[in-house]
Each structure stands twice: as structure tokens, then as C-alpha cells.
Enzyme design. Structure first.
Site, short mmCIF file in Angstrom:
data_model
loop_
_atom_site.label_atom_id
_atom_site.label_comp_id
_atom_site.label_asym_id
_atom_site.label_seq_id
_atom_site.Cartn_x
_atom_site.Cartn_y
_atom_site.Cartn_z
N GLY A 86 14.10 3.66 1.88
CA GLY A 86 14.02 4.62 1.47
C GLY A 86 14.98 4.54 0.32
O GLY A 86 16.32 4.97 0.30
N SER A 87 14.77 4.86 -0.87
CA SER A 87 14.97 4.63 -2.20
C SER A 87 14.85 4.84 -3.47
O SER A 87 13.53 5.45 -3.83
CB SER A 87 16.32 2.85 -2.13
N ARG A 88 15.18 4.19 -4.78
CA ARG A 88 14.92 4.08 -5.48
C ARG A 88 15.42 3.02 -6.90
O ARG A 88 16.23 2.18 -7.02
CB ARG A 88 15.86 5.68 -6.73
#
Length: 231
Positions: free
Chosen positions: A189-191
Site C-alpha cells: 500500500g503506497s504511492r
């Protein structure tokens, strides 16, 4: 079941995946021996783990000048921002497009353009929610600069999120990447932030769904603003 139907649900996995999938499967067996409902829960989590590490092939658009999304997910921010100092892209704000990856998105990252990797810079940091603007400054991150054949430089930054605890960059300075080539993965879960060169405007809107290696973020030298989308 037909081959095409199998291909819809069964995807290759990133090399980081098998050890995690095996761990989830082992826990599932133990939970099943303890209490069957717990085993069912473990099975669902094992399937999710496999799904998280999926690494499907992508059809990369080949038109000249395209900048494609480096990540699956949703465009969460579009705004001018000063690139991280370690990327040496200057102190002037550049247009930044952020793509947020939930725990249900494919997390394999791909090159937005073809070019030489001229900078790779890791910086430790916090693990705030990757949807927050300040995550670009405060969270753990790993940045790359891709220098195209004409000298244009584009910054791409992997940012860890609230759940993510591991950024993996699989390329080093001096590597040559084609548009859409895999260069790393973040779990869980990240960007991804993309810093567009001056004179290039995003062709996407906040909330728009992206597919890594396929969805077009911008066209080099095109400074026209994106038109409004209808839902």
C-alpha cells in the site's frame, strides 16, 4: 475452464511474492487445524497475498512523447511541487502527479518513459498514509531520474505508505529502461510520484484510475490542461 478464462484469474507473480504466499499458506494450514472458520479466513488472506503480488503483462502504448503511469491505482494529487533535493532536478516547482496504490492494486512499478537511469536515491522516513500530501516529504522514499535521449529528465519517486514497510528498486544508475519496463515494487500500500518536465501538463484528473505501463499521464511538450471527465 478455457485457457483465456484461466488467464483472466491466474497471473504471474513478482519474485518477491512466493515467500509471502508460502508463509500465508502455512499459517492457513495451522489455523485450519485449530478451527476450520479460521482456516477459511487464512485461505482468503492467502488468495489476497497472491493477488497483491501479481505481475501481469501490460500493453504499452508506443506513440512518441507519451508519459505513462508507473503504477496501478488512482490519481490522488496533481499539483506543482519542488522535487526531492536528492534527485537534483532543481529548486523550481514542477508539476507532480501522484498515483495512490491501495492494498488491492498491483504494486509492480514501471518506467513512465524510455531513458537512462541517471539517479537512484533512497531516503528513510516515516510511514504516514500515502494519500497525504506531506507523505512526499516525510515518508520513506526511493527516487529515480530517467534521462531521455533528448536530455529531458523525469523524476519518479516510490513512497512507502501506512502499511508499506519495504521499497524495492531493482535497477541501478546506468541502467537503460524502455517505457513500461518494470523497475521495482512496494509492499503493501503506497504511492508513486511523477515530476513532469517544465512545459508538460498532466492529461489526467484526480480520481482517475490508472494502469501501470498503459494509462497515459501526459504528452511531452503538451501544456494544455486536461479536460473535465464525466463519471
Amino acid at each position: 475452464m478455457s485457457v483465456s478464462l484461466v488467464g483472466t484469474f491466474v497471473k504471474p507473480v513478482h519474485r518477491e511474492g512466493p515467500k509471502f504466499i508460502a508463509g500465508f499458506a502455512l499459517v492457513t494450514v495451522l489455523l485450519w487445524l485449530l478451527w476450520e472458520p479460521l482456516g477459511v479466513l487464512g485461505l482468503l488472506l492467502t488468495v489476497w497475498c497472491y493477488y497483491f503480488f501479481r505481475d501481469p503483462d501490460r500493453t504499452v502504448p508506443m506513440d512518441e512523447g507519451l508519459i505513462v503511469s508507473p503504477a496501478d491505482g488512482v490519481v490522488s494529487l496533481i499539483e506543482p511541487a519542488v522535487p526531492p533535493a536528492e534527485l537534483d532536478l532543481g529548486a523550481a516547482p514542477l508539476m507532480r502527479v501522484s498515483v495512490f496504490m491501495s492494498v488491492f492494486d498491483c504494486h509492480v512499478n514501471r518506467a513512465p518513459v524510455a531513458g537512462d537511469v541517471t539517479e537512484v536515491a533512497y531516503r528513510p522516513g516515516k510511514f504516514l498514509s500515502a494519500e497525504l500530501d506531506k507523505a512526499s516529504e516525510e515518508n520513506e522514499r526511493n527516487g529515480l531520474v530517467l534521462t531521455m535521449a533528448d536530455g529531458t529528465r523525469i523524476g519518479v519517486v516510490q513512497i512507502a505508505g501506512l502499511v508499506a514497510r519495504r521499497i524495492l528498486c531493482e535497477v541501478d544508475t546506468g541502467a537503460m529502461l524502455d517505457r513500461g519496463d518494470r523497475f521495482g515494487i512496494i509492499r503493501f500500500g503506497s504511492r508513486l510520484d511523477v515530476y513532469l518536465p517544465e512545459g508538460t501538463a498532466p492529461r489526467v484528473s484526480v480520481g482517475q484510475k490508472m494502469i501501470s505501463g498503459e494509462s497515459v499521464l501526459a504528452v511531452l511538450g503538451d501544456d494544455r490542461p486536461a479536460t473535465a471527465r464525466t463519471e
